[in-house]
Design an enzyme around this catalytic site. Structure first.
Site, short mmCIF file in Angstrom:
data_model
loop_
_atom_site.label_atom_id
_atom_site.label_comp_id
_atom_site.label_asym_id
_atom_site.label_seq_id
_atom_site.Cartn_x
_atom_site.Cartn_y
_atom_site.Cartn_z
N SER A 252 0.84 -1.19 0.00
CA SER A 252 0.00 0.00 0.00
C SER A 252 0.88 1.24 0.00
O SER A 252 2.04 1.19 0.38
CB SER A 252 -0.89 0.01 1.24
OG SER A 252 -0.12 0.30 2.38
N LYS A 253 0.30 2.30 -0.43
CA LYS A 253 1.07 3.54 -0.54
C LYS A 253 1.57 4.05 0.81
O LYS A 253 2.64 4.62 0.90
CB LYS A 253 0.22 4.61 -1.20
CG LYS A 253 0.05 4.35 -2.67
CD LYS A 253 -0.62 5.50 -3.35
CE LYS A 253 -0.73 5.20 -4.84
NZ LYS A 253 -1.65 6.06 -5.52
N ARG A 254 0.79 3.82 1.84
CA ARG A 254 1.15 4.26 3.18
C ARG A 254 2.53 3.77 3.60
O ARG A 254 3.20 4.35 4.42
CB ARG A 254 0.13 3.80 4.21
CG ARG A 254 -1.15 4.62 4.29
CD ARG A 254 -0.90 5.99 4.79
NE ARG A 254 -0.54 6.79 3.65
CZ ARG A 254 0.06 7.96 3.66
NH1 ARG A 254 0.39 8.51 4.74
NH2 ARG A 254 0.35 8.61 2.58
N GLU A 255 2.90 2.63 3.06
CA GLU A 255 4.14 2.01 3.52
C GLU A 255 5.36 2.47 2.72
O GLU A 255 6.42 1.89 2.82
CB GLU A 255 4.00 0.50 3.46
CG GLU A 255 2.95 0.02 4.43
CD GLU A 255 2.58 -1.42 4.22
OE1 GLU A 255 3.17 -2.25 4.90
OE2 GLU A 255 1.75 -1.71 3.37
N GLY A 256 5.16 3.46 1.91
CA GLY A 256 6.30 4.01 1.22
C GLY A 256 6.70 3.27 -0.03
O GLY A 256 7.73 3.54 -0.61
#
Length: 474
Positions: A252-256
């Site tokens: 996911s994008k949240r995880e960089g």
RNA sequence: GCUCCCUUCGUCUAGAGGCCUAGGACGGAGCCCUCUCAAGGCUUAAACACCGGUUCGAAUCCGGUAGGGAGCGCCA
């Protein structure tokens, strides 16, 4: 036979690290064998494809350090390299398939199919095409056509038997045909569907090795069936494990682990990403930062991992540090300037190389370069709380000695600090900590000696003066 | 539901029956170096999912279990 690999993205969004890694492995394999790496744009879905994404995608790939020998922008003997421009080829091969009676029109609507799928799922059945239109006779077909219905075309999968192939990373694969439903090879709007165009293009473009995501593994027998029916050569397939985020969930994008352009905007250097991605799910003997061609030499499909790889930001950071330390001064300067154009007004052109070399050991992001530029070149100095405390802990004697020494001439930092230490009766941390705090406003940073050389004597003097004033105040 | 894939330190992985007391790297801890922060050097903790079987011997082969994932789309 020379190795030919391809990366075949759809221009429907930005390139993600997962796709970038697939592209990288394809490019690495081709380069290792002195082969050709092909870029093919799969833009058959006109509604979702966007030329702007295609441009962005090429830019992202090039930024990463990949280059392709054939593609829509560079041309090549097996073009065109955009599927939207290969319509004639597809009709030709579709006709061949139809000539063999392996294709039939399907008049089922999207809604009907969806209901059928749901019903099958609810009944514990595999959600496969039920074959409603497979048994239509000529007059039934004509009747529907006469009504103006636009059919999609399906490939007739053999009733029995199985398709066997050797996957380069997973070994022998066997799929029973009865588990495969008849699939669409041309949509009702006339555009070719993925299974068909993708397989046909691989064959027509002479692709020898298809490296792609594991999500395509179970799709491979379909494409093999198509190629076999058409009498076209099949490439060797290597299915790469996917990249996952924390806990094994899809990235996911949240995880960089976002898109390349996000990583670039964040200040990640391409060499860092390149080295990280090349080692994500692949083993290299060397743990040093390498260039593309060295990575290519060490690339081996046999060294690809079988299990999903976690995208780990910490490890990316390690390569980022390596990349920052190894980048040439001009490159590093451009990197900082791109992120903050204002830095050019701060740092004199002649001193940029020296500045970059002085601070690079303390950088991970371009914004930190800006911070150091301000510290060294900006008249005003922001003093951190810890630095303030360090200044408060010494007597004015230190800075009086420092000013005297400085006014006697502005030597290098070493003789300067030695002389100051001698007159003030201080050494080690007691001497350097306050000096650093006074001169840079922080307690951490590059060697004082290098920073000192970048600062003109009058600025040094003002900062020492300011520190003296602070100590007298308390 | 059916089919397929995967499972070694926290993470990336080495490992193709004895070389494994399981190796390396990132991250962690400690020490050294050092004006600080890094970098570097040295040291250290940390893993074969589980259960059976084959074998003189299994992380490695076989079977099962569990857990993850993918596919079964007029998306690619």
């Amino acid at each position: 036979m020379t190795t030919r690999t391809r990366f075949a993205p759809s221009p429907t969004g930005h390139v993600h690290v997962g796709n970038a890694r697939t592209a990288l492995f394809c490019a690495l394999l081709a380069a290792r064998d002195d082969g050709r790496f092909i870029l093919r744009i799969e833009d058959t879905d006109a509604a979702r494809s966007d030329r702007a994404f295609e441009d962005a995608l090429r830019e992202d790939l090039a930024w990463l350090g990949l280059s392709w020998q054939e593609g829509p922008d560079v041309g090549g003997a097996k073009g065109p390299y955009r599927q939207s421009e290969r319509g004639e080829l597809y009709s030709e091969y579709l006709d061949r398939l139809a000539g063999k009676g392996l294709v039939y029109p399907c008049f089922c609507t999207a809604k009907e199919l969806e209901i059928a799928r749901k019903t099958q799922l609810a009944a514990g059945q595999p959600p496969r095409y039920a074959g409603t239109c497979a048994k239509l006779n000529t007059s039934e077909i004509e009747a529907r056509l006469a009504k103006g219905l636009k059919p999609a075309l399906r490939f007739r999968v053999p009733e029995g038997g199985e398709t066997v192939f050797e996957d380069l990373v997973r070994g022998r694969q066997v799929f029973a045909h009865r588990d495969i439903g008849d699939f669409i090879i041309r949509r009702a709007d006339g555009s070719p569907a993925f299974f068909f165009s993708n397989a046909v293009d691989d064959a027509l473009m002479g692709v020898t090795h298809v490296l792609r995501g594991e999500d395509h593994l179970a799709n491979t027998p379909r494409q093999l069936l198509l190629l076999q029916s058409l009498g076209l050569p099949a490439p060797r397939y290597a299915h790469l494990s996917l990249i996952v985020g924390q806990g094994g969930a899809p990235l996911s994008k949240r995880e960089g682990g976002g898109s390349l352009n996000e990583l670039r905007a964040e200040g990640i250097l391409p060499e860092a990403l390149l080295n990280y991605l090349a080692r994500l799910g692949h083993t290299y003997a060397s743990n040093a930062l390498e260039g593309f061609s060295t990575l290519a030499k060490g690339f081996d499909v046999g060294h690809l991992g079988h299990s999903p790889a976690h995208f780990d930001h910490q490890q990316l950071e390690h390569w980022q540090g390596e990349a920052v330390r190894h980048a040439g001064p001009e490159r590093l300067w451009c990197w900082m300037e791109a992120a903050n154009p204002g830095i050019a007004d701060l740092v004199p052109a002649a001193e940029r190389g020296a500045f970059v070399d002085a601070v690079r050991g303390n950088l991970s992001r371009p914004s930190e370069g800006t911070d150091w530029a301000r510290i060294v070149y900006d008249e005003s100095l922001a003093v951190s709380a810890e630095a303030q405390a360090a200044l408060g802990a010494v007597t004015s004697k230190l800075f009086e000695a420092a000013l005297t020494t400085l006014k006697a001439g502005a030597p290098e930092f070493k003789p300067f600090s030695k002389a100051v230490g001698a007159t003030a009766g201080l050494a080690g941390k007691d001497l350097f900590k306050p000096l650093r705090a006074a001169l840079t406003g922080r307690l951490d940073g590059p060697e004082m000696e290098r920073l000192w050389r970048l600062m003109p004597p009058d600025r040094l003097e003002r900062r020492l003066q300011q520190a003296l004033y602070e100590t007298k105040k308390t």
